[in-house]
Every structure is written in C-alpha cells, then in structure tokens.
Design a protein around this motif. Structure first.
Motif, short mmCIF file in Angstrom:
data_model
loop_
_atom_site.label_atom_id
_atom_site.label_comp_id
_atom_site.label_asym_id
_atom_site.label_seq_id
_atom_site.Cartn_x
_atom_site.Cartn_y
_atom_site.Cartn_z
N ASP A 174 35.46 49.79 53.78
CA ASP A 174 35.02 48.52 54.36
C ASP A 174 34.39 47.75 53.21
OD1 ASP A 174 34.14 46.48 55.91
OD2 ASP A 174 32.64 47.63 57.02
N VAL A 175 35.19 46.88 52.57
CA VAL A 175 34.81 46.30 51.27
C VAL A 175 34.36 44.85 51.38
CG1 VAL A 175 35.57 45.84 48.92
CG2 VAL A 175 36.52 47.78 50.15
N ALA A 176 33.25 44.54 50.71
CA ALA A 176 32.87 43.15 50.44
C ALA A 176 33.21 42.91 48.97
CB ALA A 176 31.39 42.94 50.69
N LEU A 177 34.27 42.14 48.74
CA LEU A 177 34.78 41.93 47.38
C LEU A 177 34.33 40.57 46.87
CD1 LEU A 177 36.53 43.29 45.25
CD2 LEU A 177 38.55 42.50 46.46
N VAL A 178 33.35 40.57 45.98
CA VAL A 178 32.72 39.35 45.48
C VAL A 178 33.14 39.10 44.03
CG1 VAL A 178 30.51 38.27 44.88
CG2 VAL A 178 30.73 39.59 47.00
N GLY A 179 33.62 37.90 43.76
CA GLY A 179 33.99 37.53 42.40
C GLY A 179 33.13 36.42 41.86
N LEU A 180 32.74 36.55 40.60
CA LEU A 180 31.97 35.51 39.93
C LEU A 180 32.89 34.77 38.97
CD1 LEU A 180 28.66 37.43 39.05
CD2 LEU A 180 29.34 36.35 41.21
N THR A 181 32.84 33.46 39.03
CA THR A 181 33.65 32.66 38.12
C THR A 181 32.76 31.61 37.46
OG1 THR A 181 35.67 31.36 37.94
CG2 THR A 181 34.37 31.03 39.93
N ALA A 233 38.85 37.59 28.96
CA ALA A 233 38.19 36.99 30.12
C ALA A 233 39.21 36.20 30.96
CB ALA A 233 37.06 36.07 29.67
N LYS A 234 40.09 35.48 30.27
CA LYS A 234 41.12 34.71 30.97
C LYS A 234 42.06 35.65 31.74
CE LYS A 234 44.68 31.22 30.09
NZ LYS A 234 45.47 30.52 29.06
N ARG A 235 42.45 36.76 31.08
CA ARG A 235 43.34 37.74 31.73
C ARG A 235 42.65 38.38 32.93
NH1 ARG A 235 44.39 39.58 26.56
NH2 ARG A 235 43.30 41.53 26.96
N GLN A 236 41.35 38.67 32.79
CA GLN A 236 40.60 39.26 33.90
C GLN A 236 40.64 38.35 35.13
OE1 GLN A 236 36.88 39.86 31.63
NE2 GLN A 236 36.80 41.88 32.55
N LEU A 237 40.36 37.08 34.91
CA LEU A 237 40.34 36.12 36.03
C LEU A 237 41.72 36.02 36.69
CD1 LEU A 237 38.04 33.27 34.69
CD2 LEU A 237 37.72 34.51 36.83
N THR A 238 42.75 35.95 35.86
CA THR A 238 44.12 35.86 36.39
C THR A 238 44.45 37.10 37.21
OG1 THR A 238 44.78 34.58 34.46
CG2 THR A 238 46.55 35.56 35.75
N TRP A 239 44.10 38.27 36.68
CA TRP A 239 44.36 39.54 37.37
C TRP A 239 43.70 39.55 38.74
CZ3 TRP A 239 46.78 44.28 35.81
CH2 TRP A 239 46.58 45.33 36.71
N PHE A 240 42.41 39.30 38.76
CA PHE A 240 41.65 39.36 40.02
C PHE A 240 42.18 38.36 41.05
CE2 PHE A 240 38.02 40.89 37.17
CZ PHE A 240 38.26 42.22 37.48
N ARG A 241 42.54 37.17 40.57
CA ARG A 241 43.03 36.14 41.50
C ARG A 241 44.39 36.50 42.08
NH1 ARG A 241 40.49 31.56 37.90
NH2 ARG A 241 38.64 31.12 39.11
N ASN A 242 45.21 37.17 41.28
CA ASN A 242 46.56 37.51 41.72
C ASN A 242 46.65 38.80 42.52
OD1 ASN A 242 47.49 35.24 40.46
ND2 ASN A 242 48.25 36.28 38.64
N LYS A 243 45.75 39.73 42.27
CA LYS A 243 45.90 41.08 42.82
C LYS A 243 44.98 41.41 43.98
CE LYS A 243 48.42 42.08 39.04
NZ LYS A 243 49.85 42.30 39.05
N MET A 244 43.91 40.67 44.16
CA MET A 244 42.93 41.06 45.17
C MET A 244 42.45 39.86 45.98
SD MET A 244 40.51 43.87 43.32
CE MET A 244 40.83 44.30 41.63
N ASP A 245 42.04 40.15 47.20
CA ASP A 245 41.54 39.12 48.11
C ASP A 245 40.03 38.99 47.89
OD1 ASP A 245 41.28 37.27 50.09
OD2 ASP A 245 41.32 38.72 51.74
N VAL A 246 39.67 38.14 46.94
CA VAL A 246 38.28 38.03 46.48
C VAL A 246 37.61 36.78 47.04
CG1 VAL A 246 36.81 37.88 44.43
CG2 VAL A 246 38.95 39.18 44.33
N LYS A 247 36.35 36.89 47.39
CA LYS A 247 35.53 35.73 47.75
C LYS A 247 34.82 35.27 46.47
CE LYS A 247 33.04 32.92 50.43
NZ LYS A 247 33.63 31.74 51.05
N TRP A 248 35.19 34.08 45.99
CA TRP A 248 34.70 33.63 44.69
C TRP A 248 33.43 32.78 44.81
CZ3 TRP A 248 36.50 35.65 40.34
CH2 TRP A 248 37.75 36.26 40.37
N PHE A 249 32.56 32.95 43.81
CA PHE A 249 31.33 32.15 43.72
C PHE A 249 31.23 31.61 42.29
CE2 PHE A 249 30.70 35.10 47.18
CZ PHE A 249 30.04 34.34 48.14
#
Length: 315
Positions: free
Chosen positions: A194-201, A274-290
């Motif tokens: 049961d995941v809360a997936l939080v992304g910082l941008t 850092a650019k690759r990390q952001l691309t990866w997370f955006r493409n591969k996971m359902d993240v709530k971004w802040f």
C-alpha cells in the motif's frame, strides 16, 4: 479484503540535489518512520562525500537502513536489494513503525514495490559457457562493446570489468530477446504494498545550479582525498568506482583529465543523471509530484506532502 493486508510503505523519490534528505527527516519524525536508503551507491563503506551520504547529525536520531553495508570491492545486484529491503519493510512494520524508502535509483525501487521475479528462467548455460570461453581467450572488451550496442542501459550500470554481470546481461538478451531492463519491466506491474509514492521535482535551471554548488562543496569537503584513498588501495574494475564522482576523479588520478576537467565532467554527468532520473520516474511509475522550486516554500510543501501521504495510507 486483500488490499487491507498490504503493508504500508512511503517512497520518496526525485533527482539528486532536489532536497530529499531534509524532507525525509521531517516526515519520518512526524510519521514515526524509519528510512531505507534507495540509493545503489550509499551501500558502500567510505563512499561518503561523493554519494552525498547523510551524516549521523543530519539523521537527527531517525534510524537509517542500507547505508554502509558493503565493502567497495563487493558487487551488489537489484535482486539482492529487493530481498534485503522487503525483509526490512516487514521488520519495521513488526516494530510498529512506518518504512520509508528514500532515494533515486529507479530500477532498484521498482524491484521492491512491484511483483518482480528475479529467477534463472532466462538461462542458457551453453551460451554462457561460450561467452566465458570468449573472455578467457580474448578478454572482456569485445563482449562489453557488444553489450553497449544491444543494451546500453545495462552497459551504463555495469562496470566493463564485471565479467559475471556483463555475461548475465548478454545471456538474458540471447534467451529472451529482451534487454535486462525490458525483461524485468515486462513482468506484471502489480504493487505489492500500500504505497504512497511521492516525487520531488524542481525547475531545471534551479536544480542544475544546486547540483553545481553541491559538487563544489563536495570538492571543498575533501572528495579528491576520498577518491584518492580508493585509488591508492588499488580498487579497479569495481561496481562502486562506476559511481559519478569517482570515475571522473579516477580519470584525473590516471592522468587522462586535468582536475578542472574532471570536476566539470562530474558536474555535467550529475546534471545528466538528474535528468535521466526524472525521465525514468515519470515514465515508469505513478508518482504524485511536488515542486520544490519555491523559495521559502519548504513548510508549505511539507504540509502538502504530509497531508497527501496521510490521506493515501489512511493514517
């Protein structure tokens, strides 16, 4: 009813230098959480400055896991990470606390939260023996060149001298027709927590400025001395030395770059990562971004993120 049985898990991701460390500590204090490092290089002892490893003072008493668990000459795999972290998640729950993975190595984090199977199904012992024979007769260079051509993502993660992992990556392609990354991601993506997936941008210019400043601070704090220590110990061809910050300064120590060139390359490689990390997370996971770009907006961001996690996990 099955959903209720899933263990609760917070995952805090984002590119290097975006501000994960400070936020994770404040969240852990408020949520009674323990932190699991999701960084594939902070596992190594002595790699402190170059990996921006959290200090004991910065931890503020919050327990941290998966830091300093390996010697620099040892290898570490996604499958190993998956096993250790899943056991940790259960252990933290059993002690009445919340587990929180914090980090930036996308495939490692995916391997934990999704039902990925790491088995020897993609196995071809005969082909493996052929590759091993090629290495013994001609060296690893031609095999690594082949890997770079057919699976550049794996080639970037695997050190050219790590014969076992180079062969394994080629074996997967030969057996399945897919690259190692495709093979893993092609499996059913079912969340097992049961995941809360939080992304910082952060606004790119601001993030890159922070990265450049962080590198300057690392150099001032003794990064060259840290890397020279590994170099003088004869560490070559290790997974750890492939880390950004180490490979560039190795080039300086070997005389192929000036110190200024090595530091500039380190900044450039970190920005690209850092650019690759952001691309990866955006493409591969359902993240709530802040967005962390706002000046003096930490408290506001923290409150929003806390509210999102509490709502998502029902706590």
């Amino acid at each position: 009813m099955e959903e209720l049985k899933k263990e609760k898990l917070i995952v805090l991701i984002g590119p290097t230098a975006v501000g994960k460390t400070k936020l994770s500590i404040e969240l852990a204090k408020k949520l009674n959480a323990e932190i699991i490092s999701g960084d594939s290089m902070q596992i190594y002892k002595g790699m402190d400055i170059g990996t921006a490893k959290i200090t004991s003072d910065e931890m503020e008493g919050i327990p941290h896991h998966l830091i300093d668990i390996k010697e620099p000459h040892e290898s570490f795999s996604v499958a190993e990470f998956q096993e250790i972290v899943r056991n940790l998640i259960t252990d933290i729950h059993n002690r009445g606390k919340l587990p929180m993975i914090v980090g930036g190595t996308g495939l490692y984090i995916q391997s934990v939260i999704f039902d990925y199977q790491f088995t020897d199904n993609a196995s071809n012992p005969e082909y493996r023996k052929t590759l091993e024979k090629q290495v013994s007769e001609n060296g690893i260079d031609s095999l690594f060149k082949k890997l770079k051509e057919i699976d550049p993502v794996s080639a970037e993660r695997i050190h050219p001298n790590n014969i076992r992992r180079v062969i394994r990556a080629l074996e997967i392609v030969e057996t399945t027709g897919k690259t190692m990354t495709e093979y893993v991601e092609g499996q059913k993506q079912e969340l097992i927590y049961d995941v809360a997936l939080v992304g910082l941008t952060m606004e790119r210019g601001k993030l890159y400025e922070r990265i450049n400043k962080r590198v300057d601070l690392m150099v001032e704090s003794g990064l060259l001395k840290e890397v020279t220590n590994f170099y003088s110990r004869g560490l070559r061809g290790c997974q750890s030395i492939q880390a950004i910050g180490y490979k560039e300064l190795y080039a300086y120590l070997e005389g192929t770059l000036t110190l200024e060139e090595a530091i500039n390359q380190l900044k450039q490689n970190t920005r690209r990562y850092a650019k690759r990390q952001l691309t990866w997370f955006r493409n591969k996971m359902d993240v709530k971004w802040f967005d962390m770009s706002l000046e003096n907006g930490f408290k506001e961001n923290f409150n929003e993120i806390y509210k999102y996690i509490a709502g998502k996990l029902g706590i």
